[in-house]
Design an enzyme around this catalytic site. Structure first.
Site, PDB file in Angstrom:
ATOM      1  N   PRO A  86      21.884  55.443  46.211  1.00 44.58           N
ATOM      2  CA  PRO A  86      22.887  56.170  45.426  1.00 44.58           C
ATOM      3  C   PRO A  86      24.225  55.453  45.524  1.00 44.58           C
ATOM      4  O   PRO A  86      24.690  55.166  46.627  1.00 44.58           O
ATOM      5  CB  PRO A  86      22.941  57.546  46.103  1.00 44.58           C
ATOM      6  CG  PRO A  86      22.412  57.330  47.485  1.00 44.58           C
ATOM      7  CD  PRO A  86      21.465  56.190  47.404  1.00 44.58           C
ATOM      8  N   MET A  87      24.825  55.132  44.383  1.00 38.68           N
ATOM      9  CA  MET A  87      26.093  54.397  44.370  1.00 38.68           C
ATOM     10  C   MET A  87      27.051  55.071  43.400  1.00 38.68           C
ATOM     11  O   MET A  87      26.740  55.208  42.211  1.00 38.68           O
ATOM     12  CB  MET A  87      25.861  52.931  43.971  1.00 38.68           C
ATOM     13  CG  MET A  87      25.082  52.118  44.992  1.00 38.68           C
ATOM     14  SD  MET A  87      24.709  50.429  44.425  1.00 38.68           S
ATOM     15  CE  MET A  87      23.284  50.746  43.363  1.00 38.68           C
ATOM     16  N   GLN A 139      21.343  63.249  45.289  1.00 35.91           N
ATOM     17  CA  GLN A 139      22.095  63.188  46.543  1.00 35.91           C
ATOM     18  C   GLN A 139      23.288  64.125  46.463  1.00 35.91           C
ATOM     19  O   GLN A 139      24.025  64.133  45.476  1.00 35.91           O
ATOM     20  CB  GLN A 139      22.592  61.778  46.866  1.00 35.91           C
ATOM     21  CG  GLN A 139      23.150  61.743  48.292  1.00 35.91           C
ATOM     22  CD  GLN A 139      23.808  60.438  48.679  1.00 35.91           C
ATOM     23  OE1 GLN A 139      24.789  60.027  48.082  1.00 35.91           O
ATOM     24  NE2 GLN A 139      23.260  59.783  49.699  1.00 35.91           N
ATOM     25  N   CYS A 169      28.813  58.347  53.832  1.00 31.85           N
ATOM     26  CA  CYS A 169      29.987  57.864  53.108  1.00 31.85           C
ATOM     27  C   CYS A 169      31.236  57.986  53.981  1.00 31.85           C
ATOM     28  O   CYS A 169      31.522  59.058  54.514  1.00 31.85           O
ATOM     29  CB  CYS A 169      30.177  58.651  51.818  1.00 31.85           C
ATOM     30  SG  CYS A 169      31.598  58.072  50.847  1.00 31.85           S
ATOM     31  N   LYS A 208      20.559  60.678  54.453  1.00 33.97           N
ATOM     32  CA  LYS A 208      20.997  59.279  54.484  1.00 33.97           C
ATOM     33  C   LYS A 208      22.221  59.202  55.380  1.00 33.97           C
ATOM     34  O   LYS A 208      23.221  59.884  55.147  1.00 33.97           O
ATOM     35  CB  LYS A 208      21.327  58.770  53.085  1.00 33.97           C
ATOM     36  CG  LYS A 208      21.658  57.273  53.048  1.00 33.97           C
ATOM     37  CD  LYS A 208      21.854  56.787  51.621  1.00 33.97           C
ATOM     38  CE  LYS A 208      21.966  55.266  51.574  1.00 33.97           C
ATOM     39  NZ  LYS A 208      23.175  54.731  52.202  1.00 33.97           N
ATOM     40  N   HIS A 240      21.425  53.484  57.033  1.00 36.91           N
ATOM     41  CA  HIS A 240      22.250  52.318  56.723  1.00 36.91           C
ATOM     42  C   HIS A 240      22.583  51.659  58.054  1.00 36.91           C
ATOM     43  O   HIS A 240      23.254  52.269  58.893  1.00 36.91           O
ATOM     44  CB  HIS A 240      23.519  52.755  55.990  1.00 36.91           C
ATOM     45  CG  HIS A 240      24.345  51.616  55.502  1.00 36.91           C
ATOM     46  ND1 HIS A 240      25.274  51.753  54.487  1.00 36.91           N
ATOM     47  CD2 HIS A 240      24.401  50.303  55.870  1.00 36.91           C
ATOM     48  CE1 HIS A 240      25.861  50.589  54.267  1.00 36.91           C
ATOM     49  NE2 HIS A 240      25.352  49.692  55.110  1.00 36.91           N
ATOM     50  N   ASN A 280      18.302  50.413  55.217  1.00 32.89           N
ATOM     51  CA  ASN A 280      19.254  50.124  54.142  1.00 32.89           C
ATOM     52  C   ASN A 280      20.383  49.269  54.697  1.00 32.89           C
ATOM     53  O   ASN A 280      20.759  49.403  55.853  1.00 32.89           O
ATOM     54  CB  ASN A 280      19.786  51.456  53.577  1.00 32.89           C
ATOM     55  CG  ASN A 280      20.976  51.295  52.640  1.00 32.89           C
ATOM     56  OD1 ASN A 280      22.020  51.903  52.836  1.00 32.89           O
ATOM     57  ND2 ASN A 280      20.832  50.490  51.615  1.00 32.89           N
ATOM     58  N   GLY A 302      20.889  48.472  47.494  1.00 39.60           N
ATOM     59  CA  GLY A 302      22.013  48.982  46.718  1.00 39.60           C
ATOM     60  C   GLY A 302      22.646  47.955  45.819  1.00 39.60           C
ATOM     61  O   GLY A 302      22.198  47.701  44.710  1.00 39.60           O
ATOM     62  N   ARG A 303      23.695  47.311  46.332  1.00 37.54           N
ATOM     63  CA  ARG A 303      24.529  46.459  45.483  1.00 37.54           C
ATOM     64  C   ARG A 303      23.774  45.316  44.815  1.00 37.54           C
ATOM     65  O   ARG A 303      24.046  44.979  43.664  1.00 37.54           O
ATOM     66  CB  ARG A 303      25.691  45.901  46.307  1.00 37.54           C
ATOM     67  CG  ARG A 303      26.762  46.918  46.627  1.00 37.54           C
ATOM     68  CD  ARG A 303      27.688  46.426  47.719  1.00 37.54           C
ATOM     69  NE  ARG A 303      27.006  46.278  48.998  1.00 37.54           N
ATOM     70  CZ  ARG A 303      27.450  45.575  50.018  1.00 37.54           C
ATOM     71  NH1 ARG A 303      28.596  44.924  49.897  1.00 37.54           N
ATOM     72  NH2 ARG A 303      26.783  45.519  51.150  1.00 37.54           N
TER      73      ARG A 303
END
Length: 338
Positions: A86-87, A139, A169, A208, A240, A280, A302-303
């Site tokens: 999720p971004m 999310q 986050c 997450k 992560h 992640n 992700g990126r």
């Protein structure tokens, strides 16, 4: 079954005389299917995905017309071998549709949605999606257990396959609203929140998180944090492999400056073989993915996917064994049509 269209639908679903009036929630019930008032039909057995147009159902003894019903298999296990992270400002519904054109197998996640936005905002604008995006997780960010429970139920009712709580986050705005990585400091609160979510829905509740925060990057702390969540019904964790620096760093810096510690994620999996552990952080190449999959249950990327979405075609080929691959031109043509 008072309406002709309902009779046609009931015959398709092999429903006999099972009408249940439950405050507008479950309208028609059978051992294999049920119709909910929010426009979803779940196929519990066959895993079909079909669209019904202009079907009427009875709601509170009145005939109510909806334009579309969706069959969704709610028993099917979710394949989280590869997922797209999720971004924020990236993985909106249009990006997810685009990614799905290149990969039928990866698990997709929404942008993080705050509980209050999901409950009080424009739900159609914030939470709607195309059926082609599935399997799809929502999310959510929040720390109010009642709100999180309500959003978990909303996610289930809207047909999401999973609800995921954001515990990773590090942004100041997120911290101010008491969700994201700062919740790693509050394991008891997190457990209460997840307990409420698990009891509010039947879809999987996942988490997450980072592997630590500020000066805390200890295996025992992380493992105990995970065990608290496991104790209330969470069995899938996306880790992560960086700690979060909650003061003095921007979210962008938090994606690069804290050092990766894959070994801690591997150790969590080794110590908890019954849990599904998804790794992640900083993963982009096929050989890296394969190596992580030998030590964890899944890899979240992700990126690198956002920057090079066509790499999903290679992932489909090398990880899932998909033989027929769309060309870039074919993907572009389908996206233009969409």
């Amino acid at each position: 079954l008072k309406d002709e269209n309902i009779q046609i639908l009931a015959e398709k679903l092999e429903i006999k005389n099972d009408i249940v009036n439950a405050s507008g929630e479950v309208i028609v019930y059978s051992p294999n299917y049920y119709i909910t008032a929010n426009r979803l039909i779940y196929d519990k057995v066959n895993g079909k995905l079909e669209l019904f147009d202009d079907v009427n159902i009875i709601k509170n003894n009145e005939v109510v017309s909806y334009s579309q019903y969706i069959f969704i298999d709610i028993k099917k296990d979710i394949n989280r071998k590869i997922s797209v992270a999720p971004m924020m400002d990236c993985t909106d519904r249009h990006d997810r549709y685009f990614l799905r054109l290149m990969s039928k197998n990866v698990m997709l996640y929404s942008e993080m949605v705050a509980t209050k936005s999901a409950i009080h905002g424009d739900r159609k604008k914030i939470l709607s999606y195309s059926p082609e995006e599935k399997p799809l997780a929502l999310q959510v960010g929040g720390s109010d257990k009642a709100e999180l429970a309500e959003v978990a139920k909303i996610a289930e009712d809207m047909g999401y396959d999973e609800i995921n709580i954001n515990l990773g986050c590090p942004s100041k705005k997120v911290q101010k609203n008491m969700f994201g990585a700062c919740l790693m400091k509050e394991p008891d609160l997190v457990a209460e929140c997840i307990d409420s979510m698990v009891n509010a829905c039947k879809i999987p509740v996942t988490a997450k998180t980072r592997i630590g925060f500020d000066d805390t990057e200890e295996f025992d702390y992380l493992n105990n944090f995970i065990l608290k969540m496991k104790g209330v019904g969470c069995s899938t964790f996306i880790l992560h492999a960086r700690k979060a620096i909650l003061t003095g760093m921007s979210p962008k810096q938090n994606l690069n400056i804290p050092k990766l510690n894959y070994g801690m994620v591997y150790k969590v999996k080794k110590e908890n073989p019954d849990l599904e552990i998804i790794i992640n952080g900083g993963i982009s190449k096929i050989d890296e993915i394969k190596n992580h999959l030998s030590l964890c249950d899944g890899v979240m990327i992700g990126r690198s996917i956002y920057q090079n979405p066509y790499s999903l075609v290679e992932i489909e080929k090398e990880i899932f064994g998909t033989k027929e691959q769309p060309t870039r031109e074919e993907v572009a043509e389908k996206l233009i049509e969409y």
